[in-house]
Scaffold this motif. Sequence first.
Motif, PDB file in Angstrom:
ATOM      1  N   ASN A  41     -21.284   7.074  -0.634  1.00  0.00           N
ATOM      2  CA  ASN A  41     -20.440   7.747  -1.622  1.00  0.00           C
ATOM      3  C   ASN A  41     -20.246   6.885  -2.868  1.00  0.00           C
ATOM      4  OD1 ASN A  41     -18.975   9.993  -2.507  1.00  0.00           O
ATOM      5  ND2 ASN A  41     -17.028   9.126  -1.806  1.00  0.00           N
ATOM      6  N   GLN A  42     -21.329   6.289  -3.324  1.00  0.00           N
ATOM      7  CA  GLN A  42     -21.303   5.418  -4.500  1.00  0.00           C
ATOM      8  C   GLN A  42     -22.014   6.076  -5.682  1.00  0.00           C
ATOM      9  OE1 GLN A  42     -23.091   1.727  -3.220  1.00  0.00           O
ATOM     10  NE2 GLN A  42     -21.205   1.004  -2.261  1.00  0.00           N
ATOM     11  N   GLU A  43     -21.624   5.661  -6.862  1.00  0.00           N
ATOM     12  CA  GLU A  43     -22.250   6.155  -8.085  1.00  0.00           C
ATOM     13  C   GLU A  43     -23.739   5.795  -8.091  1.00  0.00           C
ATOM     14  OE1 GLU A  43     -20.444   6.315 -12.453  1.00  0.00           O
ATOM     15  OE2 GLU A  43     -21.119   4.297 -11.938  1.00  0.00           O
ATOM     16  N   ILE A  44     -24.568   6.725  -8.561  1.00  0.00           N
ATOM     17  CA  ILE A  44     -26.017   6.500  -8.611  1.00  0.00           C
ATOM     18  C   ILE A  44     -26.431   6.320 -10.065  1.00  0.00           C
ATOM     19  CG2 ILE A  44     -28.289   7.449  -8.066  1.00  0.00           C
ATOM     20  CD1 ILE A  44     -26.785   9.270  -5.998  1.00  0.00           C
ATOM     21  N   ASN A  45     -26.878   5.115 -10.394  1.00  0.00           N
ATOM     22  CA  ASN A  45     -27.330   4.784 -11.743  1.00  0.00           C
ATOM     23  C   ASN A  45     -28.812   4.401 -11.697  1.00  0.00           C
ATOM     24  OD1 ASN A  45     -24.681   4.939 -13.001  1.00  0.00           O
ATOM     25  ND2 ASN A  45     -24.215   3.031 -11.941  1.00  0.00           N
ATOM     26  N   LEU A  46     -29.645   5.162 -12.391  1.00  0.00           N
ATOM     27  CA  LEU A  46     -31.071   4.867 -12.461  1.00  0.00           C
ATOM     28  C   LEU A  46     -31.433   4.552 -13.902  1.00  0.00           C
ATOM     29  CD1 LEU A  46     -32.516   7.760 -10.235  1.00  0.00           C
ATOM     30  CD2 LEU A  46     -31.731   5.484  -9.524  1.00  0.00           C
ATOM     31  N   ASN A  47     -32.039   3.391 -14.116  1.00  0.00           N
ATOM     32  CA  ASN A  47     -32.503   3.002 -15.451  1.00  0.00           C
ATOM     33  C   ASN A  47     -34.020   2.921 -15.412  1.00  0.00           C
ATOM     34  OD1 ASN A  47     -32.864   2.036 -18.018  1.00  0.00           O
ATOM     35  ND2 ASN A  47     -31.489   0.288 -17.818  1.00  0.00           N
ATOM     36  N   PHE A  48     -34.678   3.867 -16.073  1.00  0.00           N
ATOM     37  CA  PHE A  48     -36.140   3.922 -16.115  1.00  0.00           C
ATOM     38  C   PHE A  48     -36.624   3.046 -17.266  1.00  0.00           C
ATOM     39  CE2 PHE A  48     -34.687   7.816 -14.097  1.00  0.00           C
ATOM     40  CZ  PHE A  48     -35.500   7.873 -12.973  1.00  0.00           C
ATOM     41  N   ILE A  49     -37.433   2.033 -16.930  1.00  0.00           N
ATOM     42  CA  ILE A  49     -37.769   0.985 -17.892  1.00  0.00           C
ATOM     43  C   ILE A  49     -39.268   0.943 -18.163  1.00  0.00           C
ATOM     44  CG2 ILE A  49     -37.724  -1.513 -18.302  1.00  0.00           C
ATOM     45  CD1 ILE A  49     -35.159  -1.586 -16.564  1.00  0.00           C
ATOM     46  N   CYS A  50     -39.611   0.943 -19.449  1.00  0.00           N
ATOM     47  CA  CYS A  50     -40.994   0.797 -19.901  1.00  0.00           C
ATOM     48  C   CYS A  50     -40.957  -0.031 -21.185  1.00  0.00           C
ATOM     49  CB  CYS A  50     -41.609   2.172 -20.148  1.00  0.00           C
ATOM     50  SG  CYS A  50     -43.392   2.163 -20.301  1.00  0.00           S
ATOM     51  N   THR A  51     -42.044  -0.655 -21.540  1.00  0.00           N
ATOM     52  CA  THR A  51     -42.032  -1.650 -22.620  1.00  0.00           C
ATOM     53  C   THR A  51     -41.362  -1.147 -23.895  1.00  0.00           C
ATOM     54  OG1 THR A  51     -44.031  -2.668 -21.740  1.00  0.00           O
ATOM     55  CG2 THR A  51     -43.465  -3.180 -24.023  1.00  0.00           C
ATOM     56  N   HIS A  52     -41.812  -0.003 -24.427  1.00  0.00           N
ATOM     57  CA  HIS A  52     -41.335   0.462 -25.723  1.00  0.00           C
ATOM     58  C   HIS A  52     -40.267   1.550 -25.629  1.00  0.00           C
ATOM     59  CE1 HIS A  52     -45.502  -1.060 -26.763  1.00  0.00           C
ATOM     60  NE2 HIS A  52     -44.711  -1.795 -27.512  1.00  0.00           N
ATOM     61  N   ASN A  53     -39.958   1.985 -24.417  1.00  0.00           N
ATOM     62  CA  ASN A  53     -38.981   3.064 -24.224  1.00  0.00           C
ATOM     63  C   ASN A  53     -39.260   4.220 -25.192  1.00  0.00           C
ATOM     64  OD1 ASN A  53     -35.363   3.482 -24.524  1.00  0.00           O
ATOM     65  ND2 ASN A  53     -36.751   4.402 -23.053  1.00  0.00           N
ATOM     66  N   SER A  54     -40.506   4.697 -25.138  1.00  0.00           N
ATOM     67  CA  SER A  54     -40.901   5.727 -26.097  1.00  0.00           C
ATOM     68  C   SER A  54     -41.548   6.952 -25.468  1.00  0.00           C
ATOM     69  CB  SER A  54     -41.867   5.146 -27.136  1.00  0.00           C
ATOM     70  OG  SER A  54     -43.041   4.652 -26.504  1.00  0.00           O
ATOM     71  N   ARG A  55     -42.119   6.801 -24.259  1.00  0.00           N
ATOM     72  CA  ARG A  55     -42.846   7.918 -23.657  1.00  0.00           C
ATOM     73  C   ARG A  55     -42.473   8.096 -22.177  1.00  0.00           C
ATOM     74  NH1 ARG A  55     -46.078   5.405 -27.397  1.00  0.00           N
ATOM     75  NH2 ARG A  55     -47.310   6.709 -28.821  1.00  0.00           N
ATOM     76  N   SER A  60     -39.039  10.139 -17.822  1.00  0.00           N
ATOM     77  CA  SER A  60     -38.413   9.875 -16.527  1.00  0.00           C
ATOM     78  C   SER A  60     -36.894  10.032 -16.588  1.00  0.00           C
ATOM     79  CB  SER A  60     -38.784   8.476 -16.037  1.00  0.00           C
ATOM     80  OG  SER A  60     -40.178   8.351 -15.852  1.00  0.00           O
ATOM     81  N   GLN A  61     -36.285   9.540 -17.664  1.00  0.00           N
ATOM     82  CA  GLN A  61     -34.836   9.721 -17.818  1.00  0.00           C
ATOM     83  C   GLN A  61     -34.479  11.201 -17.815  1.00  0.00           C
ATOM     84  OE1 GLN A  61     -33.121   8.277 -21.509  1.00  0.00           O
ATOM     85  NE2 GLN A  61     -31.116   9.131 -21.035  1.00  0.00           N
ATOM     86  N   ILE A  62     -35.232  11.988 -18.569  1.00  0.00           N
ATOM     87  CA  ILE A  62     -34.939  13.416 -18.690  1.00  0.00           C
ATOM     88  C   ILE A  62     -35.176  14.135 -17.363  1.00  0.00           C
ATOM     89  CG2 ILE A  62     -35.701  15.564 -19.783  1.00  0.00           C
ATOM     90  CD1 ILE A  62     -36.290  13.738 -22.317  1.00  0.00           C
ATOM     91  N   TRP A  63     -36.359  13.937 -16.793  1.00  0.00           N
ATOM     92  CA  TRP A  63     -36.672  14.641 -15.547  1.00  0.00           C
ATOM     93  C   TRP A  63     -35.845  14.120 -14.371  1.00  0.00           C
ATOM     94  CZ3 TRP A  63     -38.367  19.205 -15.530  1.00  0.00           C
ATOM     95  CH2 TRP A  63     -39.325  19.653 -16.451  1.00  0.00           C
ATOM     96  N   GLY A  64     -35.468  12.848 -14.413  1.00  0.00           N
ATOM     97  CA  GLY A  64     -34.605  12.324 -13.354  1.00  0.00           C
ATOM     98  C   GLY A  64     -33.275  13.060 -13.314  1.00  0.00           C
ATOM     99  N   LYS A  65     -32.677  13.235 -14.474  1.00  0.00           N
ATOM    100  CA  LYS A  65     -31.386  13.943 -14.545  1.00  0.00           C
ATOM    101  C   LYS A  65     -31.540  15.395 -14.126  1.00  0.00           C
ATOM    102  CE  LYS A  65     -27.010  14.328 -15.647  1.00  0.00           C
ATOM    103  NZ  LYS A  65     -25.962  13.623 -14.871  1.00  0.00           N
ATOM    104  N   VAL A  66     -32.598  16.058 -14.617  1.00  0.00           N
ATOM    105  CA  VAL A  66     -32.799  17.476 -14.309  1.00  0.00           C
ATOM    106  C   VAL A  66     -33.126  17.677 -12.827  1.00  0.00           C
ATOM    107  CG1 VAL A  66     -34.264  19.481 -14.768  1.00  0.00           C
ATOM    108  CG2 VAL A  66     -33.464  18.064 -16.662  1.00  0.00           C
ATOM    109  N   ALA A  67     -34.005  16.832 -12.290  1.00  0.00           N
ATOM    110  CA  ALA A  67     -34.399  16.956 -10.881  1.00  0.00           C
ATOM    111  C   ALA A  67     -33.204  16.748  -9.964  1.00  0.00           C
ATOM    112  CB  ALA A  67     -35.504  15.963 -10.550  1.00  0.00           C
ATOM    113  N   ALA A  68     -32.378  15.761 -10.278  1.00  0.00           N
ATOM    114  CA  ALA A  68     -31.182  15.514  -9.462  1.00  0.00           C
ATOM    115  C   ALA A  68     -30.224  16.699  -9.539  1.00  0.00           C
ATOM    116  CB  ALA A  68     -30.498  14.234  -9.918  1.00  0.00           C
ATOM    117  N   ALA A  69     -29.979  17.179 -10.749  1.00  0.00           N
ATOM    118  CA  ALA A  69     -29.071  18.316 -10.921  1.00  0.00           C
ATOM    119  C   ALA A  69     -29.617  19.557 -10.220  1.00  0.00           C
ATOM    120  CB  ALA A  69     -28.866  18.590 -12.414  1.00  0.00           C
TER     121      ALA A  69
END
Length: 203
Positions: A41-55, A60-69
């Motif tokens: 019952n803990q908060e779930i924080n996912l940080n998707f990391i790539c060199t330039h944070n551009s693609r 992954s950030q977008i689909w991670g949130k949508v897939a979880a929801a």
Amino acid sequence: MNLYPTLQPYIEKAQALPISEDRKAVLQVLIDYVQRKVDQNQEINLNFICTHNSRRSQFSQIWGKVAAAYHGIDINSYSGGVEVTAFNERAVASIKRFGFKVSKEGESNPKYFVFYSNDEDPIVTFSKVYDDAANALYGFAAVMTCSHADENCPFIPGAEVRIPVRYEDPKAFDDTDQEAEMYDTRSLQIASELLYVFSRIKR
């Protein structure tokens, strides 16, 4: 959750994609992390990391949130890099083709507000370093989405766990006839795998 109807066909297409056993083994580490958090019952924080944070990390950030929801799981989905560039316009164009509604604020490294449901706040995305104040600074999983960042960032401060889930970079197809197709292919792969991850979580 009521997704935009424009998104539903792409969700179904992503769910129908096959995932190899080798790839499922990679994803199992992320599944196990999320399941532990749910069980405790803990908060779930996912940080998707790539060199330039551009693609890839932005997809992954977008689909991670949508897939979880989509699967009824509450998470905080972030992304970051080791240097600041911008959310690549080709990747932005791809998510628009998938049925997301997107608004833009600013010109130099703009913020994008990505809407996927009338019931949910938008996902806010922009290029940033992984320890930007917009992200969780501790108690998160660092999900490494590219080999360069994974190999060149041996230590991510504040991360509880480091999980490599690498994707090929669609940048290789920039300014070619295959550009849009390959960006959409990568986005769909990421959607497929993250939908699979959250489908495996027992609540």
